[in-house]
Design a protein around this motif. Sequence first.
Motif, mmCIF file in Angstrom:
data_model
loop_
_atom_site.group_PDB
_atom_site.id
_atom_site.type_symbol
_atom_site.label_atom_id
_atom_site.label_comp_id
_atom_site.label_asym_id
_atom_site.label_seq_id
_atom_site.Cartn_x
_atom_site.Cartn_y
_atom_site.Cartn_z
ATOM 1 N N UNK A 1 0.839 -1.198 0.000
ATOM 2 C CA UNK A 1 0.000 0.000 0.000
ATOM 3 C C UNK A 1 0.878 1.254 0.000
ATOM 4 N N UNK A 2 0.283 2.337 -0.450
ATOM 5 C CA UNK A 2 1.009 3.605 -0.547
ATOM 6 C C UNK A 2 -0.012 4.740 -0.511
ATOM 7 N N UNK A 3 0.266 5.779 0.241
ATOM 8 C CA UNK A 3 -0.588 6.970 0.254
ATOM 9 C C UNK A 3 0.112 8.076 -0.527
ATOM 10 N N UNK A 4 -0.581 8.608 -1.534
ATOM 11 C CA UNK A 4 -0.103 9.763 -2.291
ATOM 12 C C UNK A 4 -0.842 10.973 -1.716
ATOM 13 N N UNK A 5 -0.170 11.756 -0.850
ATOM 14 C CA UNK A 5 -0.867 12.795 -0.087
ATOM 15 C C UNK A 5 -0.779 14.188 -0.714
ATOM 16 N N UNK A 6 -1.675 15.049 -0.237
ATOM 17 C CA UNK A 6 -1.631 16.483 -0.525
ATOM 18 C C UNK A 6 -1.556 16.797 -2.026
ATOM 19 N N UNK A 7 -2.437 16.195 -2.789
ATOM 20 C CA UNK A 7 -2.434 16.354 -4.240
ATOM 21 C C UNK A 7 -3.180 17.620 -4.664
ATOM 22 N N UNK A 8 -2.956 18.022 -5.903
ATOM 23 C CA UNK A 8 -3.648 19.184 -6.451
ATOM 24 C C UNK A 8 -5.147 18.891 -6.537
ATOM 25 N N UNK A 9 -5.978 19.812 -6.095
ATOM 26 C CA UNK A 9 -7.426 19.595 -6.184
ATOM 27 C C UNK A 9 -7.902 19.555 -7.635
ATOM 28 N N UNK A 10 -9.009 18.842 -7.841
ATOM 29 C CA UNK A 10 -9.677 18.752 -9.148
ATOM 30 C C UNK A 10 -8.715 18.361 -10.268
#
Length: 183
Positions: A76-85
């Motif tokens: 598993x991996x969390x890709x955090x704090x991404x650009x909205x929309x």
Amino acid sequence: MRGKARIAASAALILALPACSAEPEQPLRAALTTPTDIDLTWRDDRPGIAGHVLEFATDEDGPYTVLQYLAPQVTDYRHPDLMPRTTFHYRLTSYRGPTARPHLTERPDGIRLTWTDDSRAEDGYLLEIRKKDGERYDPVAVLDPGTEATDFVPLPDEKHASYRVRAFVLGERSNVVRLTTGE
């Protein structure tokens, strides 16, 4: 005899239908866990897999960017704090390859690792580290094909670690998953 043949043909058809209607295995899955965090999960029990390369792109055709090289135990991996929309595309590529113990030379600013390049067609080398009392080796550096040395500055909890070098060859690629972040 005809009755037995019909029963056998019917049984064969019933056994074949689930195989025909079953969806292809999708080892990579994604979920939007917050409006700007995507969690990825997968399972790969194939023998001989040494790890995976997780990549993402904002266009399905790429270019893809490597997020991380991962040990085979990581699923598993969390890709955090991404650009909205924004739509993100993810794929996972397995890798295989032998490992070797490098020769370590202490330096004032870290360590120098050297080894012999015995591989003929590697896609590159991974420097893998197992921290003291750790359970697995994790990739910490990606090196070019044909490399036989690298310098490494260990973090404080890596000073008494075990090191190895893996000549890796990229393998099978997973399905591509696509998610769009929220507001």
